[in-house]
Scaffold this motif. Structure first.
Motif, PDB file in Angstrom:
ATOM      1  N   CYS A  16       0.816  -1.203   0.000  1.00 13.95           N
ATOM      2  CA  CYS A  16       0.000   0.000   0.000  1.00 13.95           C
ATOM      3  C   CYS A  16       0.846   1.247   0.000  1.00 13.95           C
ATOM      4  N   GLY A  17       2.017   1.163   0.571  1.00 12.18           N
ATOM      5  CA  GLY A  17       2.846   2.353   0.644  1.00 12.18           C
ATOM      6  C   GLY A  17       2.326   3.327   1.659  1.00 12.18           C
ATOM      7  N   SER A  18       3.073   4.353   1.925  1.00  9.73           N
ATOM      8  CA  SER A  18       2.670   5.372   2.888  1.00  9.73           C
ATOM      9  C   SER A  18       2.799   6.780   2.355  1.00  9.73           C
ATOM     10  N   ALA A  19       3.429   6.970   1.233  1.00  9.81           N
ATOM     11  CA  ALA A  19       3.591   8.310   0.695  1.00  9.81           C
ATOM     12  C   ALA A  19       2.332   8.736  -0.018  1.00  9.81           C
ATOM     13  N   ALA A  20       2.179  10.074  -0.167  1.00 12.61           N
ATOM     14  CA  ALA A  20       0.990  10.608  -0.811  1.00 12.61           C
ATOM     15  C   ALA A  20       0.940  10.185  -2.260  1.00 12.61           C
ATOM     16  N   GLY A  21      -0.207   9.673  -2.647  1.00 20.08           N
ATOM     17  CA  GLY A  21      -0.420   9.304  -4.028  1.00 20.08           C
ATOM     18  C   GLY A  21       0.462   8.195  -4.510  1.00 20.08           C
ATOM     19  N   THR A  22       0.909   7.337  -3.629  1.00 20.53           N
ATOM     20  CA  THR A  22       1.818   6.274  -4.028  1.00 20.53           C
ATOM     21  C   THR A  22       1.065   5.147  -4.714  1.00 20.53           C
ATOM     22  N   PRO A  23       1.445   4.762  -5.944  1.00 14.89           N
ATOM     23  CA  PRO A  23       0.802   3.601  -6.565  1.00 14.89           C
ATOM     24  C   PRO A  23       1.232   2.338  -5.850  1.00 14.89           C
ATOM     25  N   THR A  24       0.329   1.389  -5.791  1.00 16.75           N
ATOM     26  CA  THR A  24       0.626   0.172  -5.049  1.00 16.75           C
ATOM     27  C   THR A  24       1.469  -0.803  -5.838  1.00 16.75           C
ATOM     28  N   ALA A  25       1.499  -0.697  -7.144  1.00 17.58           N
ATOM     29  CA  ALA A  25       2.327  -1.574  -7.958  1.00 17.58           C
ATOM     30  C   ALA A  25       2.520  -0.936  -9.315  1.00 17.58           C
ATOM     31  N   ALA A  26       3.543  -1.356 -10.009  1.00 18.50           N
ATOM     32  CA  ALA A  26       3.804  -0.780 -11.324  1.00 18.50           C
ATOM     33  C   ALA A  26       4.244  -1.849 -12.312  1.00 18.50           C
ATOM     34  N   ALA A  27       3.706  -3.033 -12.162  1.00 15.68           N
ATOM     35  CA  ALA A  27       4.078  -4.122 -13.069  1.00 15.68           C
ATOM     36  C   ALA A  27       3.489  -3.859 -14.445  1.00 15.68           C
ATOM     37  N   PRO A  28       4.231  -4.148 -15.501  1.00 15.44           N
ATOM     38  CA  PRO A  28       3.707  -3.909 -16.859  1.00 15.44           C
ATOM     39  C   PRO A  28       2.510  -4.811 -17.143  1.00 15.44           C
ATOM     40  N   THR A  29       1.562  -4.284 -17.811  1.00  7.68           N
ATOM     41  CA  THR A  29       0.357  -5.020 -18.178  1.00  7.68           C
ATOM     42  C   THR A  29       0.040  -4.752 -19.633  1.00  7.68           C
ATOM     43  N   PRO A  30      -0.784  -5.585 -20.230  1.00  3.02           N
ATOM     44  CA  PRO A  30      -1.107  -5.396 -21.637  1.00  3.02           C
ATOM     45  C   PRO A  30      -1.924  -4.140 -21.897  1.00  3.02           C
ATOM     46  N   ARG A  31      -2.589  -3.664 -20.899  1.00  2.00           N
ATOM     47  CA  ARG A  31      -3.509  -2.549 -21.158  1.00  2.00           C
ATOM     48  C   ARG A  31      -3.275  -1.437 -20.149  1.00  2.00           C
ATOM     49  N   GLU A  32      -3.129  -0.229 -20.624  1.00  2.00           N
ATOM     50  CA  GLU A  32      -2.963   0.924 -19.757  1.00  2.00           C
ATOM     51  C   GLU A  32      -4.033   1.941 -20.089  1.00  2.00           C
ATOM     52  N   ILE A  33      -4.163   2.935 -19.212  1.00  3.11           N
ATOM     53  CA  ILE A  33      -5.226   3.916 -19.372  1.00  3.11           C
ATOM     54  C   ILE A  33      -4.687   5.296 -19.073  1.00  3.11           C
ATOM     55  N   ASP A  34      -5.178   6.289 -19.783  1.00  2.70           N
ATOM     56  CA  ASP A  34      -4.770   7.669 -19.557  1.00  2.70           C
ATOM     57  C   ASP A  34      -5.851   8.381 -18.762  1.00  2.70           C
ATOM     58  N   VAL A  35      -5.456   8.965 -17.646  1.00  2.00           N
ATOM     59  CA  VAL A  35      -6.363   9.791 -16.841  1.00  2.00           C
ATOM     60  C   VAL A  35      -5.805  11.195 -16.839  1.00  2.00           C
ATOM     61  N   LEU A  36      -6.528  12.114 -17.411  1.00  2.80           N
ATOM     62  CA  LEU A  36      -6.071  13.486 -17.543  1.00  2.80           C
ATOM     63  C   LEU A  36      -6.578  14.278 -16.339  1.00  2.80           C
ATOM     64  N   GLU A  37      -5.684  14.685 -15.467  1.00  3.70           N
ATOM     65  CA  GLU A  37      -6.060  15.456 -14.280  1.00  3.70           C
ATOM     66  C   GLU A  37      -5.810  16.935 -14.543  1.00  3.70           C
ATOM     67  N   THR A  38      -6.829  17.721 -14.381  1.00  2.00           N
ATOM     68  CA  THR A  38      -6.736  19.152 -14.695  1.00  2.00           C
ATOM     69  C   THR A  38      -6.580  20.025 -13.466  1.00  2.00           C
ATOM     70  N   LEU A  39      -6.837  19.497 -12.292  1.00  2.00           N
ATOM     71  CA  LEU A  39      -6.768  20.315 -11.083  1.00  2.00           C
ATOM     72  C   LEU A  39      -5.333  20.455 -10.608  1.00  2.00           C
ATOM     73  N   VAL A  40      -4.964  21.696 -10.247  1.00  2.00           N
ATOM     74  CA  VAL A  40      -3.659  21.989  -9.657  1.00  2.00           C
ATOM     75  C   VAL A  40      -3.895  22.835  -8.411  1.00  2.00           C
ATOM     76  N   SER A  41      -2.841  23.081  -7.685  1.00  2.00           N
ATOM     77  CA  SER A  41      -2.974  23.828  -6.427  1.00  2.00           C
ATOM     78  C   SER A  41      -3.519  25.227  -6.648  1.00  2.00           C
ATOM     79  N   GLU A  42      -3.266  25.795  -7.815  1.00  4.69           N
ATOM     80  CA  GLU A  42      -3.745  27.151  -8.083  1.00  4.69           C
ATOM     81  C   GLU A  42      -5.253  27.221  -8.225  1.00  4.69           C
ATOM     82  N   ASN A  43      -5.929  26.082  -8.327  1.00  4.49           N
ATOM     83  CA  ASN A  43      -7.386  26.080  -8.422  1.00  4.49           C
ATOM     84  C   ASN A  43      -8.056  26.208  -7.059  1.00  4.49           C
TER      85      ASN A  43
END
Length: 1246
Positions: free
Chosen positions: A26-53
């Motif tokens: 699970c990790g303990s750092a902010a926003g830490t992914p739990t695993a990064a093993a390569p897989t056949p399928r990936e997905i793009d998530v476009l995040e538009t929010l930044v601290s200035e919002n």
């Protein structure tokens, strides 16, 4: 914008939930992914929010100012100011013009003085500081402050159109302050010079200051002892001295300046004429009757009097107080004497202050009063003086938020646009009548709707069972509709034997609400363990309410008897079947309470009306779900609720288990204990221990009993929290070591009261009236190292008589008095290290329970008990809650939605997400008939599937995103009126709106993201693989009180409010920290109960028992806030003084104005003492910069208006000059012609 490419499939973890709490994956750092093993399928998530919002700030405050102390009115600008004991100032104008200011010191406001038509306000505070506020900007700011060091301020007076403020002090001196520079003048009126030298006693503090209407150079000074002095400011001496036997409270001039009136402590009014000040011209006791013995009745003091003349009638004498002492319990009064007529207006609350509104700001003109503003302790009313019956004006401000103490709140932004007009039209039919027909006299300022508005609704639940819907659009607040839930039940009768024991002081108090704006279905959870389901209709109807019983208690026969556990009466050991709830019973409401056969000693807390009732248009009750008493055991309070109109289902949970109701078929579908929901997938592997093991453990730590024969003494005080009784079936000390250490790492805010305290004849009752402190709790034992105790009372017997006594004491009510969110004033520390031995003690304090030990002297402090407790268990720490002692796992949050109940599911189906107090997430699939006809006939099937996910801490909130990061709304049914006339051509059918997870992600494949937030942690899971993609540990030293997935700036984020006052936002789905602001450095239970987020970057909470504070964390709204706020100051020409006329001026005295600058200026009077008062410049920090910047636009606009007005006046002056020149030329021409005509004529020819 940042692009996050994260692996969604192929993640494997050791626990059923994809990862276990505290596991390395699970990790303990902010926003830490739990695993990064390569897989056949990936997905793009476009995040538009930044601290200035994000930008956090308060927007507007609604409601009545809490504990008001002062009142002021600007008769030209027509704005009103109210000061409070906490240092707040509310400035009110026309509807929409509502501003709140706060003194940083928090000192009580003693007096307010407007600089009339100058856009400024002077406040005198209890810390002996004067402040000058600039009101010429939308957010007022302090320009100057003056701190008195050696003398205490008692009274202030600022003459109209003067820049010199008179300040009276406790020592009897009068100082003069320059308003422009805010420095003391060297001119001082010393008390020993004001009174005669022969006087041996001090005259007391200055209680009144006013300049003579006849001559501004004469100042009337009133001392508390009864001495009145008129001081000649020019000659620096007294004109006359008056010594009266009774203390003076106030004085008021006649507008001609020849006489004045005083009010006294004996309830008398005296009138003094300046021609003869040796004795009063008139002495009256307005409410003092002559008794049989010829003596006057003793009367209460008259605290204030106003003496106002009228042009067309007799003068008005208006005063507060003065009633006789003979009648106890009389309500406070305002008396209006008009000629010989005396009208006494009774008030609901004590009078704090009143001001008479007049047509002119000049005190030397006929006043012609037209209204009286009366500030009460808990209300603000305005009386119309122009009508003989003195009606009150209808108050346009939401001053009745606290009509009954607020117990819960809900906030809905971006509602369907048609819901507000519909609610308003229904609510308008029930408005009160009899108000004055004139317009509200406080009409100053300027406010426009603005372009950044959308429909918003605030719902408040109250201690009397009422619900109020408020229109909160465009930062205003207006009540739309009021619903009384108590009308569903019969009125409780306290004279009916056992029924009297079931009646609570506030049995209808609202604990939680759930509202679907689209379908207009509304649910109310009450303190008497009941749920009322309402449907909305525009038509009245005759209906019979269906009552449904749900038994979520454990079997009483499964509790260990005292004989089996006689060596340790504080322990109770549930048997293997103790987690199975009682079977349910569905029935129509019946006079007998619907007690089924086969269940012994069952009763309902409230009795539903069993007859057909006529219900008006609006929300109409359809179903009541009640948790009954069983065998003397009260039902546990409902801790979570969710309703879905598309499914026709309602889910509820408490510390015993979960129940699901089909409200369309009026049937109970599921009723299971929390442990039974796991089946074989229980991650804790909870086992039952033997009584022998229990007795052995008493040498270490004694647990409080969870005996089902006892009655709970404490209930949940938070919409997301519930009280959990103690039993020991999953104590970590008997669990495997990894599970025990895991359990010990939990810190749950849900367990606000960590021990279930029981005992006969005791009740924890918290007040619902509006007061700051909590009632003291006597005989209440909450120590984990103590047995049941009662101050001055014997312990519970442990023999055969014990169970019955513990089950029900004589006259013992089942529930405490409803805990109002308004009366919670308990401070919550920022962290567990600030004055608390542990987080347990902090939570005990948060919950408002007095601590009592059970030693010989009943004086052991909590820190000592805590240190003893820590010494007995290696798995405890100072920051760990006693969740290990609360083994009933509560249902803390519920949510219906389209999801995947199992890993192998190919398509989303209706599911119920269940969150528990141990950080466990359970998925319960639901099978619902799709055909409308089958839906009403075929049963709905529901059952746990064994899917278990886990977090650290109690689960607070669920949210669902599709694979492109968009928020998935729960399906709903479009509203249709249940009582509308049938149309044979158009049969009525249910119209459902589904937001399927796969509807907008064809390119991304199937699946969706589940966002789960607990009090400690946030996780994002991929469904249906149940893989944990992201994890973020929100806080270590505190815990999350409120969390929600909200939409901000056309995107979504996770908003959290922590117990240490921090407001945080995290991006989704990556859980990056975007904002972390210490908003409230010290919070309290009221805020914790009522804080709620909504879409659009807004939130609210109850800032005081009578006020709602709204705030925003969106930069976009922060930028537009100046446009939305109202203008307090508008350029208005000061009315000209009336012409006194030649004769009146000639015979009325020499009067008139005098140059104060010449008397009080530095050149004539010198500088004031620096040691007496210290000048403090206005805000020069960041906040001051913000205020200045925020007012820049308004200042420019006002400057532009002023320039336009100046140009217009110059143009008018030029035209008048041209006309005068033309007239002069014409006159010269005619005079010359006349001269030529008469030049050669003799005098006798003219």
């Amino acid at each position: 914008m940042k692009k996050f490419r994260k692996v969604l499939d192929g993640l494997t973890t050791s626990s059923p939930g994809g990862s276990t709490v505290g596991s390395p994956s699970c990790g303990s750092a902010a926003g830490t992914p739990t695993a990064a093993a390569p897989t056949p399928r990936e997905i793009d998530v476009l995040e538009t929010l930044v601290s200035e919002n994000f930008q956090l700030c308060k927007t507007v405050r609604h409601g009545f100012p809490y504990q008001p102390t002062a009142l002021a009115f600007d008769p030209v600008q027509k704005i009103l100011a109210i000061g409070s004991r906490s240092g707040g100032v509310r400035i009110l104008g026309r509807p929409g013009v509502d501003c709140f200011c706060q003194h940083e010191s928090g000192a009580a406001v003693l007096q307010l003085q407007f600089l009339i038509n100058e856009g400024a306000l002077v406040t005198a505070c209890a810390d002996d500081t004067l402040h000058l506020w600039n009101l010429r900007q939308r957010r007022p700011a302090i320009l100057h402050s003056l701190k008195f060091n050696r003398e205490r301020i008692t009274f202030c007076h600022l003459p109209f159109q003067s820049k010199w403020l008179y300040v009276g002090t406790e020592r009897g001196n009068t100082h003069i302050v320059n308003i422009e520079s805010f420095v003391l003048s060297g001119y001082v009126i010393m008390w020993n010079k004001a009174i005669e030298l022969s006087t041996k006693t001090h005259p007391g503090p200055v209680v009144h200051l006013s300049d003579s209407p006849k001559d501004e150079g004469k100042l009337l000074v009133g001392f508390e002892s009864g001495t009145i002095v008129q001081w000649d400011l020019r000659a620096k001496k007294t004109d006359f001295r008056i010594y009266y036997d009774e203390a003076i409270h106030s004085a008021s001039w006649h507008h001609e300046g020849k006489q004045f009136m005083c009010s006294h402590s004996d309830g008398s009014l005296t009138v003094w004429n300046l021609r003869n000040t040796s004795k009063p011209v008139q002495v009256t006791f307005p409410h003092g009757k002559i008794q049989k013995d010829g003596k006057k009745e003793s009367c209460k003091p008259i605290l204030k009097v106003d003496y106002k003349t009228s042009r067309n009638s007799e003068p008005f004498v208006i005063f507060s107080g003065g009633l006789s002492y003979d009648k106890a319990g009389r309500r406070p009064t305002l008396t209006i004497m008009h000629g010989k007529a005396i009208t006494v207006l009774e008030m609901d609350f004590p009078i704090v202050e009143f001001i008479t509104l007049c047509d002119t700001p000049y005190n030397n003109e006929v006043q012609d009063p037209f209204a009286v503003v009366v500030l009460l302790e808990k209300d603000l009313i305005v009386v119309d003086l122009t009508q003989s019956n003195f009606p009150v004006f209808e108050n346009p401000y939401p001053m009745d938020v606290h009509e009954s103490p607020v117990t819960c709140t809900a906030y809905f932004a971006d509602c369907p646009p048609d819901i507000i007009p519909v609610l308003y039209s229904i609510g308008a039919k029930h408005k009160k009548t009899g108000y004055s027909q004139k317009e509200w006299p406080v009409s100053g300022g300027m406010w426009t709707l603005g372009s950044h508005t959308y429909p918003e609704i605030i719902i408040t639940g109250h201690a009397d069972g009422s619900i109020k819907f408020w229109d909160a659009s465009a930062i205003t607040l207006q009540m739309l509709y009021k619903l009384k839930t108590s009308k569903v039940f019969e009125k409780p009768k306290q004279s009916e034997g056992r029924a009297s024991e079931l009646v609570d002081e506030d049995p209808f108090a609202v604990q939680m609400v759930s509202w679907c704006p689209q379908s207009r279905i509304f649910c109310v959870v009450g303190i008497s363990a009941h749920i009322i389901l309402y449907r909305f209709s525009k038509y009245d109807a005759n209906t019979q309410i269906v009552a449904l019983e749900v038994r979520l208690q454990c079997e009483s026969e499964d509790v260990i008897s005292p004989s089996e556990n006689e060596n340790n009466p504080c322990f109770s050991e549930p048997r293997s079947g103790s987690h199975s709830p009682q079977p349910h019973q569905q029935h129509p409401a019946s006079p007998g309470g619907g007690t089924p056969e086969g269940v012994k000693d069952s009763a309902l807390c409230l009795k539903v009306k069993d007859r057909v009732v006529r219900v008006p248009p609006g929300y109409q009750a359809e179903l009541v779900i009640q948790l009954p008493w069983l065998d003397g055991e009260p039902p546990q309070q409902i801790s979570s609720l969710d309703i879905n109109s598309a499914y026709g289902l309602l889910a509820l949970g408490n510390c015993n288990g979960l129940a699901v109701v089909d409200y369309m078929q009026k049937s109970l579908l599921l009723c299971m204990s929390t442990l039974d929901l796991y089946g074989a997938a229980d991650p804790y592997q909870r086992l039952t221990r033997s009584p022998r093991r229990n007795r052995q453990s008493t040498s270490g730590l004694t647990e409080l009993s969870d005996n089902q024969q006892s009655v709970d003494m404490e209930r949940s005080k938070s919409p997301t929290s519930v009280h959990y009784p103690s039993s020991l079936h999953n104590d970590p000390r008997v669990l495997p070591e990894p599970v025990a250490s895991l359990r010990a790492s939990h810190c749950s805010p849900v367990f606000y009261l960590l021990d279930n305290v029981k005992g006969p004849g005791r009740k924890l009752s918290l007040p619902t009236d509006l007061k700051t402190d909590l009632d003291h709790v006597n005989g209440h034992c909450t120590s984990p190292t103590s047995q049941l105790c009662s101050a001055g009372k014997p312990r519970i017997p442990t023999g055969p008589e014990g169970p019955r006594l513990a089950r029900r004491g004589p006259g013992r009510p089942p529930f405490r008095k409803a805990q109002s969110a308004a009366c919670m004033e308990i401070s919550l520390p920022v962290s567990h290290t600030e004055g608390y031995a542990s987080r347990r003690a902090m939570l005990q304090q948060l919950h408002g329970v007095a601590m009592y030990s059970h030693d010989e002297h009943h004086t052991t402090c909590w820190s000592e008990r805590e240190s003893r407790e820590n010494s007995f268990s290696r798995s405890r720490s100072s920051s760990v809650s006693s969740i290990d002692r609360d083994t009933k796992e509560a249902i803390t949050t519920l949510q219906f939605g389209e999801s995947y109940g199992r890993k192998g599911d190919a398509l989303p189906t209706p599911c119920l997400w269940v969150g528990t107090s141990l950080g466990v997430i359970l998925l319960v699939p639901v099978s619902i008939p799709t055909d409308q006809d089958e839906r009403m006939e075929e049963p709905v099937t529901i059952g746990p599937c064994g899917t278990v996910l886990m977090l650290k801490g109690s689960v607070l909130r669920f949210g669902f995103l599709d694979c492109v990061g968009a928020l998935i709304q729960s399906p709903y049914e479009v509203w249709r009126d249940p009582n509308a006339p049938e149309d044979p051509d158009r049969p009525r059918k249910r119209k459902l709106v589904h937001h399927s997870p796969s509807s907008s992600q064809d390119a991304c494949g199937e699946g969706h993201l589940a966002v789960v937030c607990s009090e400690r942690q946030a996780k994002v899971f991929l469904m249906p693989s149940q893989s944990c993609l992201f994890v973020h540990n929100i806080t270590e030293s505190s815990f999350v009180l409120r969390a929600d997935v909200v939409s901000v700036s056309n995107s979504v984020c996770l908003a959290c409010f922590c117990a240490n006052g921090h407001v945080m936002t995290l991006s989704l789905p990556s859980l990056r920290p975007l904002m972390d602001v210490s908003y409230l450095p010290m919070t309290d239970m009221r805020i914790a109960r009522t804080f709620c987020f909504t879409n659009g970057g807004q939130a609210l909470y109850l800032s005081s028992p009578t006020e709602i504070q709204r705030m925003t964390y969106s930069q976009e709204m922060y930028d537009n806030l100046q446009e939305m706020l109202g203008e307090l100051f508008t350029p208005i020409e000061t009315p000209e003084a009336q012409n006194r006329g030649f004769l009146k001026g000639f015979f009325g005295g020499t009067a008139h104005t005098f140059d104060r600058e010449e008397l009080f200026g530095e050149a004539a009077a010198g500088k004031g003492s620096r040691s007496l008062a210290q000048h403090i410049p206005g805000q020069a920090g960041v906040e001051g910069m913000k205020v200045a910047a925020s007012g820049a636009v308004g200042e420019l606009a006002r400057a532009r208006v002023a320039l336009d007005e100046r140009g217009q006046r110059l143009g008018e002056l030029e035209e008048r000059t041209a006309l005068m020149m033309t007239s002069a030329e014409s006159f010269s021409k005619h005079a010359h012609e006349l001269m030529l005509k008469c030049k050669d004529k003799k005098w006798y020819q003219l």
